[in-house]
Motif scaffolding. Structure first.
Motif, PDB file in Angstrom:
ATOM      1  N   GLN A 102       2.589 -79.938 -44.893  1.00 35.15           N
ATOM      2  CA  GLN A 102       4.088 -80.784 -44.486  1.00 35.15           C
ATOM      3  C   GLN A 102       4.205 -80.400 -43.107  1.00 35.15           C
ATOM      4  O   GLN A 102       4.404 -80.971 -42.160  1.00 35.15           O
ATOM      5  CB  GLN A 102       4.922 -80.871 -45.299  1.00 35.15           C
ATOM      6  CG  GLN A 102       4.619 -81.703 -46.416  1.00 35.15           C
ATOM      7  CD  GLN A 102       4.160 -83.245 -46.257  1.00 35.15           C
ATOM      8  OE1 GLN A 102       5.067 -83.890 -45.441  1.00 35.15           O
ATOM      9  NE2 GLN A 102       3.347 -83.983 -46.705  1.00 35.15           N
ATOM     10  N   ILE A 103       4.558 -78.873 -43.077  1.00 31.87           N
ATOM     11  CA  ILE A 103       5.159 -78.367 -41.796  1.00 31.87           C
ATOM     12  C   ILE A 103       4.106 -78.514 -40.567  1.00 31.87           C
ATOM     13  O   ILE A 103       4.417 -78.592 -39.278  1.00 31.87           O
ATOM     14  CB  ILE A 103       5.660 -76.954 -42.071  1.00 31.87           C
ATOM     15  CG1 ILE A 103       6.725 -76.941 -43.232  1.00 31.87           C
ATOM     16  CG2 ILE A 103       6.001 -76.470 -40.754  1.00 31.87           C
ATOM     17  CD1 ILE A 103       6.947 -75.535 -43.702  1.00 31.87           C
ATOM     18  N   ASN A 104       2.665 -78.182 -41.136  1.00 34.04           N
ATOM     19  CA  ASN A 104       1.683 -78.128 -39.892  1.00 34.04           C
ATOM     20  C   ASN A 104       1.583 -79.589 -39.420  1.00 34.04           C
ATOM     21  O   ASN A 104       0.872 -79.769 -38.255  1.00 34.04           O
ATOM     22  CB  ASN A 104       0.472 -77.815 -40.777  1.00 34.04           C
ATOM     23  CG  ASN A 104       0.452 -76.223 -40.834  1.00 34.04           C
ATOM     24  OD1 ASN A 104       1.005 -75.497 -40.469  1.00 34.04           O
ATOM     25  ND2 ASN A 104      -0.411 -75.856 -41.894  1.00 34.04           N
ATOM     26  N   GLY A 139       9.457 -74.699 -30.099  1.00 31.72           N
ATOM     27  CA  GLY A 139       9.385 -75.276 -31.260  1.00 31.72           C
ATOM     28  C   GLY A 139      10.239 -74.535 -32.479  1.00 31.72           C
ATOM     29  O   GLY A 139       9.620 -75.003 -33.476  1.00 31.72           O
ATOM     30  N   LYS A 140      10.995 -73.866 -32.112  1.00 33.72           N
ATOM     31  CA  LYS A 140      11.735 -73.171 -33.103  1.00 33.72           C
ATOM     32  C   LYS A 140      12.499 -74.005 -34.114  1.00 33.72           C
ATOM     33  O   LYS A 140      12.655 -73.877 -35.492  1.00 33.72           O
ATOM     34  CB  LYS A 140      12.517 -71.959 -32.514  1.00 33.72           C
ATOM     35  CG  LYS A 140      11.693 -71.037 -31.606  1.00 33.72           C
ATOM     36  CD  LYS A 140      12.657 -69.972 -31.113  1.00 33.72           C
ATOM     37  CE  LYS A 140      13.547 -70.463 -30.097  1.00 33.72           C
ATOM     38  NZ  LYS A 140      12.756 -71.153 -28.739  1.00 33.72           N
ATOM     39  N   THR A 141      13.466 -74.843 -33.522  1.00 34.82           N
ATOM     40  CA  THR A 141      14.182 -75.763 -34.292  1.00 34.82           C
ATOM     41  C   THR A 141      13.185 -76.708 -35.047  1.00 34.82           C
ATOM     42  O   THR A 141      13.524 -77.069 -36.306  1.00 34.82           O
ATOM     43  CB  THR A 141      15.090 -76.722 -33.227  1.00 34.82           C
ATOM     44  OG1 THR A 141      15.787 -75.680 -32.382  1.00 34.82           O
ATOM     45  CG2 THR A 141      15.759 -77.599 -33.850  1.00 34.82           C
ATOM     46  N   THR A 142      12.188 -77.315 -34.517  1.00 39.13           N
ATOM     47  CA  THR A 142      11.035 -78.226 -35.307  1.00 39.13           C
ATOM     48  C   THR A 142      10.815 -77.413 -36.497  1.00 39.13           C
ATOM     49  O   THR A 142      10.833 -77.937 -37.767  1.00 39.13           O
ATOM     50  CB  THR A 142      10.200 -78.518 -34.545  1.00 39.13           C
ATOM     51  OG1 THR A 142      10.648 -79.214 -33.314  1.00 39.13           O
ATOM     52  CG2 THR A 142       9.170 -79.316 -35.304  1.00 39.13           C
ATOM     53  N   LEU A 143      10.432 -76.141 -36.366  1.00 36.55           N
ATOM     54  CA  LEU A 143       9.850 -75.310 -37.574  1.00 36.55           C
ATOM     55  C   LEU A 143      10.964 -75.264 -38.660  1.00 36.55           C
ATOM     56  O   LEU A 143      10.755 -75.613 -39.856  1.00 36.55           O
ATOM     57  CB  LEU A 143       9.504 -74.068 -37.079  1.00 36.55           C
ATOM     58  CG  LEU A 143       8.987 -72.941 -38.174  1.00 36.55           C
ATOM     59  CD1 LEU A 143       7.991 -73.348 -39.196  1.00 36.55           C
ATOM     60  CD2 LEU A 143       8.875 -71.690 -37.753  1.00 36.55           C
TER      61      LEU A 143
END
Length: 303
Positions: free
Chosen positions: A11-13, A45-49
């Protein structure tokens, strides 16, 4: 269990492309009941992760933007006087979420940074003489900008030591960035909840039961001992770091589908767990320092 964790990673990927190793490390940090520091430039992409991780696990999530004028009460909460009841009512701050993203934590003053210490260590906060328990699981993801950027304050060593792992997303691969430029990056709204908080808590308990042989434990002690005796290491590893290595290696083994820890597990998590603890203050944003590599190359694997 291995399949469930694989679904979370999948899902995260979908929204964090080309960073499967960092995604697995972030998940391992959560399974080990630790906290994660992400050091990187803005826009990586820190917030997205962090948001994707919370969404895939069905955890409450809130982002707090750290700035120089942020006060401890803005994070923990504040008591206000209620005229009707003639008593004080406590209004919870963003720390009362299962996943708290402290964005650009080193832009806040040391006083505000220190307000998180009790929450991260004790899973509770104290205000006006009363103790308030935080939700479970409780996971802090903090992001840190390079110290050479304007308006940053270095994290004190006591705060750094509260983070189980530090990772860096770094620049995306060319294919991932090309997909982003074409608008092919999936939105966060497509993330599905594939693991419940109850299932997560059960897996966290199983992580603690993973077997670590005396051979692997002695290998960890050899690594830690070298850090304390070598002139190459600015800051030696503490007993807390030893314990962090053990639990992180256990979590990595669980993600890999095993109930026992190998030397490879220890080597995989050594950098994320120990690099930020060993670095000198002037190296607080060295993404590719070699202290962990030096330890691995210098300490023979016990068999």
């Amino acid at each position: 269990m291995h399949t469930l964790l694989g679904n979370v990673i999948t899902q995260i990927n979908k929204v964090v492309l080309g960073k499967e190793h960092q995604v697995k490390l972030a998940l391992a940090c959560l399974l080990a009941k630790g906290h994660l520091l992400i050091e990187d430039l803005p826009g990586m992409g820190k917030t997205t992760l962090s948001h994707a991780l919370a969404d895939s696990l069905g955890l409450s999530y809130q982002r707090a933007q750290f700035t120089s004028d942020l006060l401890p009460a803005d994070i923990i909460g504040v008591s206000t006087f209620n005229q009707k009841t003639q008593s004080f009512d406590f209004h919870q701050g963003p720390v009362f979420n299962q996943v708290l993203l402290c964005d650009e934590i080193n832009r806040a003053s040391p006083k505000t940074q220190s307000a998180l210490l009790e929450a991260m260590e004790e899973k509770q906060v104290s205000i006006d003489g009363q103790t308030h328990q935080l939700p479970s699981p409780f996971f802090v993801i903090a992001t840190q900008n390079p110290l050479h950027q304007s308006g940053t304050f270095p994290l004190p060593e006591s705060q750094l030591d509260r983070f189980l792992m530090t990772i860096s997303l770094d620049y995306p691969a060319r294919t991932a960035e090309l997909a982003m430029l074409k608008g092919a990056i999936n939105p966060l709204s497509i993330i599905e909840t594939v693991l419940s908080p109850e299932q997560l808590s059960a897996i966290q308990s199983q992580v603690e039961e993973v077997m670590v042989s005396d051979v692997v434990l002695n290998y960890i002690l050899d690594l830690v001992t070298l850090s304390r005796t070598s002139a190459e290491i600015p800051n030696p590893l503490s007993p807390r770091a030893s314990k962090s290595l053990v639990i992180s290696a256990k979590a990595w083994a669980v993600i890999d589908g095993r109930d026992y820890v190998t030397h490879d597990d220890v080597q995989t998590v050594l950098g994320p767990v120990c690099e930020h603890r060993m670095r000198a203050e002037t190296e607080l944003f060295t993404q590719h320092s070699n202290y962990s590599k030096y330890l691995i190359e210098s300490v023979p694997v016990r068999v």
